[in-house]
Enzyme design. Structure first.
Site, short mmCIF file in Angstrom:
data_model
loop_
_atom_site.label_atom_id
_atom_site.label_comp_id
_atom_site.label_asym_id
_atom_site.label_seq_id
_atom_site.Cartn_x
_atom_site.Cartn_y
_atom_site.Cartn_z
N ILE A 14 45.99 7.55 6.42
CA ILE A 14 46.48 6.77 5.27
C ILE A 14 45.73 5.46 5.09
CG2 ILE A 14 48.31 5.50 6.50
CD1 ILE A 14 50.10 6.07 3.96
N ASP A 18 40.85 7.71 0.77
CA ASP A 18 41.66 8.74 0.11
C ASP A 18 43.14 8.55 0.40
OD1 ASP A 18 39.13 9.61 -0.42
OD2 ASP A 18 39.43 11.66 0.27
N LEU A 62 45.90 12.54 16.35
CA LEU A 62 45.44 13.92 16.24
C LEU A 62 44.94 14.47 17.58
CD1 LEU A 62 43.56 14.04 12.81
CD2 LEU A 62 45.82 14.96 13.35
N LEU A 83 44.26 13.93 6.10
CA LEU A 83 43.05 13.26 5.63
C LEU A 83 42.32 12.54 6.76
CD1 LEU A 83 44.41 11.66 2.31
CD2 LEU A 83 43.71 14.01 2.76
N ALA A 85 40.01 11.92 9.91
CA ALA A 85 38.82 12.57 10.46
C ALA A 85 37.86 11.49 10.93
CB ALA A 85 38.13 13.44 9.41
N SER A 128 35.40 19.69 3.20
CA SER A 128 34.30 18.85 2.72
C SER A 128 33.11 19.67 2.24
CB SER A 128 33.84 17.95 3.87
OG SER A 128 32.59 17.36 3.59
N GLU A 130 30.27 18.97 2.87
CA GLU A 130 29.30 18.98 3.98
C GLU A 130 29.32 20.32 4.71
OE1 GLU A 130 27.01 16.68 5.17
OE2 GLU A 130 27.37 15.36 3.47
N TYR A 152 29.76 16.81 12.06
CA TYR A 152 30.89 16.59 11.16
C TYR A 152 31.12 17.83 10.29
CZ TYR A 152 33.44 14.86 7.06
OH TYR A 152 34.33 14.69 6.04
N LYS A 156 34.41 20.25 10.30
CA LYS A 156 35.18 20.48 9.07
C LYS A 156 35.26 21.98 8.75
CE LYS A 156 36.70 16.62 7.14
NZ LYS A 156 38.15 16.44 6.90
N HIS A 182 33.31 11.68 -3.01
CA HIS A 182 34.17 10.90 -3.91
C HIS A 182 34.25 9.48 -3.38
CE1 HIS A 182 36.41 13.21 -0.96
NE2 HIS A 182 37.32 12.26 -0.93
#
Length: 325
Positions: A14, A18, A62, A83, A85, A128, A130, A152, A156, A182
């Site tokens: 958070i 995003d 996490l 969200l 990561a 993503s 990516e 990464y 993902k 974004h």
């Protein structure tokens, strides 16, 4: 099980770009928003400072399975948005194990917590572009094969497939949004768009002379983060869970980004940008462009801001910030 009444959403990550936009969006929709944050002395809450009295922050990690199970019991959410990561691609080469643990296995731990606590919780995974990496086709859609080119991207990709696996194995309403780049004024300064707009603001103010960049020919599909978080929410409101590409459908080079950003401040980018070979990635992703036809058709989603709008918005914000200091 989460009952009726006010809807509750849990957002991991958070404090990120995003997460802050999604929290704002969900608050406007009348949600009770809970953010998960690690117990860390370096945790930065600046992006959500304006929301602190309207959201709840709870500890969780996490890397710690039990903390996630405990968190879900306490919050009893209707929706979970993952969200969090290790989100900066170059760092993933320096910390590949941690990136795998947080970005890959972190998603698994969260899905496992949902399986154990309440399978009716709806889950959003931040996938993503990516994951496409060395692209097999252009533009990229939901069926384009993945060929990630960074730790990464690999992490993902694992998180993406484990989300599909929990959906198919346990009937969990789990969706992945394959978001292309974004950006926003809240983007971290290590990311190329913000690195450029921040430098433009400082050069325009006479506080810097040059900006060092790597590959000016790298092309990305860039959109505004505030538009993209709406697609996340829309995915969890559908009758069936699925995966969606979220993108502008346009591609722009880093050179073009420089032209617009410097031009907006009345500067000639060629007088200030220096190409630095040390900033080029070990394995570059040359061309990313998303085909978001499915998101338009099923979700009714389309970006509201153009690339130029986005970059000029970011330059304006950075110039205001430099003046404020």
């Amino acid at each position: 099980m989460a009952d009726g009444g006010q809807r509750r959403a849990l957002i991991t990550g958070i404090t990120g770009q995003d997460g802050s936009y999604l929290a704002e969006f969900l608050l406007e929709k009348g949600y009770h928003v809970v953010g998960m944050a690690r117990r860390a002395s370096t945790e930065s809450f600046e992006r959500i400072a304006h929301l602190r009295d309207r959201i709840e922050i709870r500890e969780g990690d996490l890397l710690d399975q039990l903390s996630l199970i405990t968190l879900l019991h306490h919050v009893d959410p209707h929706e979970v948005y993952n969200l969090a990561a290790m989100s900066f691609v170059p760092t993933s080469w320096e910390q590949p194990i941690l990136t795998s643990e947080v970005t890959g296995l972190g998603a698994t731990r969260l899905l496992e917590a949902i399986r154990v606590v309440d399978r009716a919780i709806k889950f959003y995974q931040a996938s993503s572009s990516e994951m496409y990496g060395k692209v097999r086709e252009t533009p990229q859609n939901e069926l384009t094969p993945f060929h990630p080119r960074s730790p990464y991207g690999v992490a993902k990709t694992y998180a993406h497939y484990i989300t599909v696996n929990y959906r198919e194995s346990y009937g969990i309403f789990a969706c992945s949004g394959i978001l292309f780049n974004h950006e926003s004024p809240r983007r971290g300064k290590q990311f190329v768009t913000r690195k450029v707009t921040d430098a433009v603001a400082r050069i325009a103010a006479g506080r810097a002379r040059e900006l060092r960049l790597g590959n000016l020919d790298a092309k990305r599909d860039w959109g505004f983060a505030g538009d993209y978080v709406q697609a996340m929410w829309l995915m969890l409101q559908q009758p069936r869970p699925d995966d969606y590409v979220v993108a502008s459908g346009e591609t722009h080079s880093v050179r073009e980004l420089c032209e617009i950003a410097f031009g907006h401040a009345g500067l000639d980018w060629q007088k200030h940008v220096v190409v630095d070979p040390t900033l080029v990635r070990p394995a570059e992703v040359d061309l990313l462009i998303g085909a978001a036809a499915k998101a338009r058709r099923v979700l009714g989603w389309a970006p509201k801001h153009s690339f130029r709008d986005l970059i000029e918005m970011m330059v304006d914000a950075d110039m205001a910030s430099v003046r404020g200091h």
